[in-house]
Scaffold this motif. Structure first.
Motif, PDB file in Angstrom:
ATOM      1  N   LEU A 384       3.418  99.137 -15.265  1.00 26.85           N
ATOM      2  CA  LEU A 384       4.346  98.637 -15.511  1.00 26.85           C
ATOM      3  C   LEU A 384       5.285  98.853 -14.223  1.00 26.85           C
ATOM      4  CD1 LEU A 384       5.205  99.761 -19.211  1.00 26.85           C
ATOM      5  CD2 LEU A 384       4.676  97.593 -18.331  1.00 26.85           C
ATOM      6  N   ARG A 385       5.143  99.610 -13.623  1.00 28.41           N
ATOM      7  CA  ARG A 385       5.950  99.793 -12.127  1.00 28.41           C
ATOM      8  C   ARG A 385       5.507  98.891 -11.112  1.00 28.41           C
ATOM      9  NH1 ARG A 385       7.038 105.163  -8.369  1.00 28.41           N
ATOM     10  NH2 ARG A 385       5.006 105.127  -7.909  1.00 28.41           N
ATOM     11  N   THR A 388       7.064  95.689 -12.050  1.00 28.06           N
ATOM     12  CA  THR A 388       8.492  95.502 -11.653  1.00 28.06           C
ATOM     13  C   THR A 388       8.779  95.488 -10.235  1.00 28.06           C
ATOM     14  OG1 THR A 388       8.961  97.142 -13.495  1.00 28.06           O
ATOM     15  CG2 THR A 388      10.714  96.978 -11.616  1.00 28.06           C
ATOM     16  N   LEU A 389       7.649  95.786  -9.480  1.00 28.96           N
ATOM     17  CA  LEU A 389       7.700  95.666  -7.868  1.00 28.96           C
ATOM     18  C   LEU A 389       7.378  94.418  -7.621  1.00 28.96           C
ATOM     19  CD1 LEU A 389       6.800  99.144  -6.811  1.00 28.96           C
ATOM     20  CD2 LEU A 389       8.816  98.363  -6.701  1.00 28.96           C
ATOM     21  N   ASP A 404      -0.985  99.768 -18.471  1.00 28.96           N
ATOM     22  CA  ASP A 404      -0.269 101.004 -18.236  1.00 28.96           C
ATOM     23  C   ASP A 404      -0.886 101.961 -19.086  1.00 28.96           C
ATOM     24  OD1 ASP A 404       2.041 101.980 -16.467  1.00 28.96           O
ATOM     25  OD2 ASP A 404       2.340 102.815 -18.548  1.00 28.96           O
TER      26      ASP A 404
END
Length: 419
Positions: A384-385, A388-389, A404
């Motif tokens: 998920l990170r 987001t990036l 994730d």
């Protein structure tokens, strides 16, 4: 234009070592005895150099290692090290050519991944590596730690601490390391050379050797050594007749919680010690929570450590364990080097071995670069990170959340050593 990339012969070793030391700003000249000692550690068919007019101007080598992955399986890893370019030949693409040659050979050998310790963060992403493990170095203010300074060691009914020497460590250490390694995602196998160099059996004169103290924890019931700590004590002049010693924990390996706690208490309760520092510890180490006052432990370093590059997606993803979740994910892996790219289906289910297979033509659920797959692989990074990036593209709603949950691990992976 005329620089040649090739593996070494015996006559190349002295010049290769000179180029390596030059690249790392170390003393250049080595006497013949040390050249011979270092030659014994090299596998020449995996040791490469860049040669300009017969002179070595860049170095690169790799070693065979086993890497523990989540679930306890071990996969073959190409462990890259000694990457250096002399100052006169920087920015000419020599490291790129050396890396391409090594990764190509690793792919042909059937290595599932390549791993390395990155000296600088920006270098290795372009070769498909991503940071897969992190480390923390601690400094502990002993007077503030809230410890019982009357501590006399573990309960004899449970275990005992023994001071041992290097020869004893060489006898029981490899088996202990294997027990710990197979329970530690991110840990790698150690060679006989590692044990010789780290216990003083073999000393490279240019490095020198200061013997540490070795303390082992032996379980009373089984008689087995369940843990080992190596530490050095600096005992300087006592100002105003007050002790001012400090201790550095070089390494601490424990196969059981009892051994881990006992060895930490041993080094934390040494007489006259005011400060304790550690070498690279797990990013979620229990050490601070063993103190009466965890604020006495301050972070000196928190940084990326081992980087990983996937070379065989089906083998790598089929080898590790995942969260007990029924899932079917199609991954579009991008790899500009052409070593591991493609579309792959990862299938998981509770109580069933995971399976990853090529899936050409299948509609992808997620698209990501092979370097970002390396970040995810051992369970330390969040899908998920990455999404987001903008480093992971989601083509099916919820696919990133599923990834994730699948990839993350309860304890963070850790590589205990530099290689």
């Amino acid at each position: 234009m005329g620089t040649e990339i090739r593996t070494l012969g015996d006559d190349d070793v002295a010049g290769w070592l000179k180029a390596l030391n030059t690249g790392f700003h170390r003393a250049v000249e080595l006497d013949p005895e040390e050249v011979a000692l270092r030659r014994a550690t090299l596998e020449l068919d995996r040791t490469r150099g860049a040669f300009d007019g017969g002179r070595c101007v860049a170095t690169f080598r790799s070693m065979p290692r086993e890497l523990t992955v989540p679930g306890g399986a071990a996969i073959s890893a190409d462990a890259v090290t000694n990457v250096a370019v002399t100052p006169t030949h920087r920015r000419r693409g020599l490291a790129s050519r050396l890396m391409a040659a090594d990764l190509g050979a690793a792919k042909e050998r059937g290595d599932a991944v390549a791993i390395l310790i990155a000296a600088e963060y920006p270098i290795y992403g372009r070769f498909g590596f991503g940071p897969a493990t992190w480390v923390t170095d601690w400094e502990i203010d002993i007077p503030r730690a809230g410890l019982d300074r009357r501590y006399a060691g573990p309960d004899p009914a449970q275990g005992a601490i023994e001071l041992v020497d290097g020869a004893e460590v060489r006898a029981f250490g490899p088996a202990l390391h294997e027990r710990v390694r197979r329970a530690t995602p991110g840990a790698i196998s150690r060679s006989k050379t590692w044990w010789d160099l780290n216990t003083g059996a073999v000393v490279h004169p240019s490095n020198g050797w200061t013997a540490p103290f070795f303390a082992a924890y032996r379980d009373t019931a089984t008689g087995e050594v369940d843990g080992l700590v190596a530490y050095r004590v600096n005992d300087p002049h006592w100002p105003n007749k007050l002790p001012h010693s400090d201790v550095t924990v070089v390494s601490l390996t424990a196969a059981t919680p009892a051994a881990e706690a006992a060895l930490w208490r041993h080094v934390l309760s040494l007489d006259w010690v005011r400060k304790l520092t550690t070498d690279h510890r797990p990013p979620d180490d229990v050490l601070p929570l063993l103190l009466g006052d965890p604020r006495a432990a301050s972070v000196e370093t928190y940084a990326d450590f081992m980087w990983l590059r996937v070379l065989d997606v089906p083998v790598a993803l089929s080898a590790r364990a995942y969260a007990p979740l029924a899932a079917d994910l199609v991954l579009d892996v991008r790899d500009t080097a052409g070593l591991a790219g493609g579309t792959f289906r990862l299938e998981t289910a509770p109580d069933t071995a995971p399976r990853c297979t090529p899936a050409p033509g299948a509609a992808p659920d997620l698209t990501l670069d092979v370097a970002d797959l390396g970040r995810l692989y051992l369970g330390d990074e969040s899908a998920l990170r990455l999404a987001t990036l903008g480093l992971l593209a989601e083509h099916r709603a919820g696919a990133a959340a599923t990834a994730d949950v699948l990839f993350r691990t309860a304890r963070r992976p850790w590589c205990p050593e530099v290689f």
